[in-house]
Design a protein around this motif. Structure first.
Motif, PDB file in Angstrom:
ATOM      1  N   GLN A 189      20.726  58.780  84.484  1.00 23.11           N
ATOM      2  CA  GLN A 189      19.374  58.589  85.007  1.00 23.11           C
ATOM      3  C   GLN A 189      19.366  57.628  86.194  1.00 23.11           C
ATOM      4  N   PRO A 190      18.452  57.822  87.120  1.00 19.12           N
ATOM      5  CA  PRO A 190      18.340  56.899  88.264  1.00 19.12           C
ATOM      6  C   PRO A 190      17.684  55.588  87.854  1.00 19.12           C
ATOM      7  N   ALA A 191      17.844  54.573  88.683  1.00 20.07           N
ATOM      8  CA  ALA A 191      17.224  53.270  88.442  1.00 20.07           C
ATOM      9  C   ALA A 191      16.773  52.680  89.766  1.00 20.07           C
ATOM     10  N   ILE A 192      15.656  51.975  89.733  1.00 20.71           N
ATOM     11  CA  ILE A 192      15.153  51.245  90.888  1.00 20.71           C
ATOM     12  C   ILE A 192      15.320  49.762  90.580  1.00 20.71           C
ATOM     13  N   VAL A 193      16.072  49.048  91.426  1.00 23.42           N
ATOM     14  CA  VAL A 193      16.450  47.673  91.106  1.00 23.42           C
ATOM     15  C   VAL A 193      16.258  46.784  92.330  1.00 23.42           C
ATOM     16  N   VAL A 194      15.686  45.599  92.103  1.00 21.53           N
ATOM     17  CA  VAL A 194      15.470  44.674  93.224  1.00 21.53           C
ATOM     18  C   VAL A 194      16.807  44.121  93.722  1.00 21.53           C
ATOM     19  N   ASP A 195      16.895  43.954  95.031  1.00 22.53           N
ATOM     20  CA  ASP A 195      18.165  43.503  95.625  1.00 22.53           C
ATOM     21  C   ASP A 195      18.054  42.169  96.339  1.00 22.53           C
ATOM     22  N   ASP A 196      16.913  41.478  96.219  1.00 25.31           N
ATOM     23  CA  ASP A 196      16.751  40.213  96.933  1.00 25.31           C
ATOM     24  C   ASP A 196      16.550  39.030  95.982  1.00 25.31           C
ATOM     25  N   GLN A 197      16.916  39.203  94.721  1.00 26.74           N
ATOM     26  CA  GLN A 197      16.935  38.090  93.768  1.00 26.74           C
ATOM     27  C   GLN A 197      18.382  37.876  93.333  1.00 26.74           C
ATOM     28  N   VAL A 198      18.867  36.661  93.515  1.00 31.02           N
ATOM     29  CA  VAL A 198      20.268  36.346  93.237  1.00 31.02           C
ATOM     30  C   VAL A 198      20.340  35.255  92.180  1.00 31.02           C
ATOM     31  N   GLY A 199      21.216  35.451  91.191  1.00 34.55           N
ATOM     32  CA  GLY A 199      21.323  34.478  90.119  1.00 34.55           C
ATOM     33  C   GLY A 199      22.710  34.428  89.506  1.00 34.55           C
ATOM     34  N   SER A 200      22.774  33.889  88.301  1.00 38.99           N
ATOM     35  CA  SER A 200      24.043  33.666  87.598  1.00 38.99           C
ATOM     36  C   SER A 200      24.078  34.498  86.311  1.00 38.99           C
ATOM     37  N   PRO A 201      24.527  35.756  86.369  1.00 37.56           N
ATOM     38  CA  PRO A 201      24.605  36.558  85.144  1.00 37.56           C
ATOM     39  C   PRO A 201      25.519  35.883  84.115  1.00 37.56           C
ATOM     40  N   THR A 202      25.062  35.848  82.863  1.00 37.14           N
ATOM     41  CA  THR A 202      25.770  35.103  81.830  1.00 37.14           C
ATOM     42  C   THR A 202      25.871  35.930  80.552  1.00 37.14           C
ATOM     43  N   TYR A 203      27.098  36.170  80.109  1.00 37.78           N
ATOM     44  CA  TYR A 203      27.330  36.913  78.878  1.00 37.78           C
ATOM     45  C   TYR A 203      26.953  36.030  77.691  1.00 37.78           C
ATOM     46  N   ALA A 204      26.134  36.539  76.787  1.00 40.05           N
ATOM     47  CA  ALA A 204      25.608  35.743  75.672  1.00 40.05           C
ATOM     48  C   ALA A 204      26.727  35.128  74.831  1.00 40.05           C
ATOM     49  N   ILE A 205      27.826  35.850  74.651  1.00 36.47           N
ATOM     50  CA  ILE A 205      28.943  35.323  73.866  1.00 36.47           C
ATOM     51  C   ILE A 205      29.567  34.126  74.566  1.00 36.47           C
ATOM     52  N   ASP A 206      29.724  34.205  75.895  1.00 36.20           N
ATOM     53  CA  ASP A 206      30.276  33.076  76.649  1.00 36.20           C
ATOM     54  C   ASP A 206      29.328  31.878  76.622  1.00 36.20           C
ATOM     55  N   LEU A 207      28.018  32.149  76.709  1.00 38.24           N
ATOM     56  CA  LEU A 207      27.038  31.072  76.616  1.00 38.24           C
ATOM     57  C   LEU A 207      27.122  30.396  75.251  1.00 38.24           C
ATOM     58  N   ALA A 208      27.207  31.192  74.188  1.00 32.50           N
ATOM     59  CA  ALA A 208      27.326  30.626  72.845  1.00 32.50           C
ATOM     60  C   ALA A 208      28.575  29.765  72.733  1.00 32.50           C
ATOM     61  N   HIS A 209      29.672  30.238  73.311  1.00 31.32           N
ATOM     62  CA  HIS A 209      30.917  29.470  73.324  1.00 31.32           C
ATOM     63  C   HIS A 209      30.712  28.135  74.039  1.00 31.32           C
ATOM     64  N   GLY A 210      30.060  28.160  75.191  1.00 31.62           N
ATOM     65  CA  GLY A 210      29.803  26.928  75.926  1.00 31.62           C
ATOM     66  C   GLY A 210      28.946  25.954  75.134  1.00 31.62           C
ATOM     67  N   LEU A 211      27.914  26.454  74.480  1.00 34.26           N
ATOM     68  CA  LEU A 211      27.041  25.587  73.695  1.00 34.26           C
ATOM     69  C   LEU A 211      27.779  24.977  72.504  1.00 34.26           C
ATOM     70  N   LEU A 212      28.673  25.743  71.908  1.00 32.09           N
ATOM     71  CA  LEU A 212      29.452  25.206  70.789  1.00 32.09           C
ATOM     72  C   LEU A 212      30.473  24.179  71.262  1.00 32.09           C
ATOM     73  N   MET A 213      30.999  24.360  72.481  1.00 34.07           N
ATOM     74  CA  MET A 213      31.854  23.316  73.051  1.00 34.07           C
ATOM     75  C   MET A 213      31.058  22.036  73.252  1.00 34.07           C
ATOM     76  N   LEU A 214      29.811  22.175  73.717  1.00 37.86           N
ATOM     77  CA  LEU A 214      28.958  21.010  73.921  1.00 37.86           C
ATOM     78  C   LEU A 214      28.625  20.341  72.588  1.00 37.86           C
ATOM     79  N   ALA A 215      28.394  21.155  71.561  1.00 40.29           N
ATOM     80  CA  ALA A 215      28.107  20.598  70.237  1.00 40.29           C
ATOM     81  C   ALA A 215      29.309  19.825  69.698  1.00 40.29           C
ATOM     82  N   HIS A 216      30.496  20.320  70.002  1.00 36.93           N
ATOM     83  CA  HIS A 216      31.731  19.674  69.523  1.00 36.93           C
ATOM     84  C   HIS A 216      31.949  18.322  70.202  1.00 36.93           C
ATOM     85  N   GLN A 217      31.528  18.226  71.472  1.00 41.46           N
ATOM     86  CA  GLN A 217      31.637  16.979  72.216  1.00 41.46           C
ATOM     87  C   GLN A 217      30.285  16.655  72.844  1.00 41.46           C
ATOM     88  N   PRO A 218      29.310  16.280  72.031  1.00 45.31           N
ATOM     89  CA  PRO A 218      27.935  16.094  72.546  1.00 45.31           C
ATOM     90  C   PRO A 218      27.823  14.923  73.511  1.00 45.31           C
TER      91      PRO A 218
END
Length: 307
Positions: A189-218
């Motif tokens: 299927q086709p998609a229409i997607v905005v091309d003028d917004q730029v950000g930091s795509p983040t995989y939820a599993i990697d984010l969870a890993h980062g938060l648990l690292m922070l919890a380990h060394q708060p």
């Protein structure tokens, strides 16, 4: 360390549970016991319920409370600001209050929406944790108020901002931009997607890993935990279609933001810099393209240093 996680059924809460359920990972993060709380357990917007709940009242200085509960409906916030403020200001304020009383350490998850939306091309360098915030939407304002409530509480706390979180096929029950684009790509299927917004795509599993690292060394303060690299929504959509064998040149139409009607103003450039994260001794999360491959494969494994 005892860990208490709120928002257990949301995308981030589910990712955290998925990691902690994997053999050996709880031990790796120094977690000896974990409690999960969801909406069915108590109303976090009710301060009395929070202060009286046995899980919270039994916390101590060896406890980390990770708040993954939030109001995340960005456009809905424009028409129901009371609900947004209840979820994004009252909840962190109540959790910070109980942490201030018990001595527990609070990790509160915030967002790139606390920064000004700006206009295309107005900014080209990542927002750092110390930069002045100035939200342009009611959703962003509700998250900014939550940050201020945590800082004013007197609790030991870290604010962890993230952005553009996706989980794809790893958590198929949670719909996000990547899972939506993947469904379209697989169906041709086709998609229409905005091309003028730029950000930091983040995989939820990697984010969870980062938060648990922070919890380990708060460590108190504000950090940004996001996937490495940056992309526009259009570039992210193209990467999904490419990975799934669909031709993005034929199927994806790029459009500017003003051509795509949405109630809430979206940030034009909200790439989050990780200076304070690295200064605390943490490695950057994997590049968003690496996370995307794993998300589309349903791969919930994380790279653990030294293993």
């Amino acid at each position: 360390m005892r860990l208490v996680i709120t928002g257990k059924n949301g995308q981030l809460g589910s990712a955290l549970r998925m990691l902690l359920d994997q053999e050996g990972l709880a031990e790796h993060y120094g977690v000896t016991h974990v409690d999960y709380l969801g909406r069915e357990d108590l109303d976090l917007t009710d301060k009395k319920q929070v202060l009286d709940h046995p899980i919270f009242s039994q916390m101590d200085s060896d406890t980390v409370l990770l708040n993954a509960a939030a109001f995340t409906a960005v456009d809905h916030a424009e028409t129901d600001p009371a609900a947004a403020l209840a979820g994004n200001e009252d909840i962190p304020a109540n959790l910070a209050a109980v942490c201030a009383t018990t001595g527990a350490f609070l990790i509160h998850v915030s967002t790139d929406y606390v920064f000004p939306a700006g206009s295309p091309g107005h900014r080209t360098s990542p927002w750092q944790a110390h930069d002045q915030i100035g939200p342009s939407s009611l959703y962003g304002e509700s998250k900014a108020r939550g940050e201020r409530a945590v800082r004013a509480s007197g609790a030991r706390a870290a604010i962890a901002r993230t952005a553009w979180v996706y989980s794809g096929d790893t958590l198929p029950e949670h719909k996000d931009f990547v899972s939506t684009m993947a469904a379209k790509a697989r169906a041709g299927q086709p998609a229409i997607v905005v091309d003028d917004q730029v950000g930091s795509p983040t995989y939820a599993i990697d984010l969870a890993h980062g938060l648990l690292m922070l919890a380990h060394q708060p460590q108190p303060g504000t950090v940004h935990i996001v996937g490495s690299g940056q992309a526009s929504w259009y570039e992210l959509a193209r990467a999904v279609y490419d990975a799934l064998g669909a031709n993005p040149d034929e199927l994806i139409k790029p459009v500017p933001s003003h051509a795509y009607s949405q109630l809430a103003i979206r940030p034009q450039y909200s790439v989050l810099g990780t200076d304070t994260w690295r200064a605390a001794g943490h490695p950057d999360l994997p590049h968003w393209t690496h996370g995307l491959k794993r998300a589309l494969a349903g791969d919930s494994q994380v790279h653990l240093e030294g293993k």
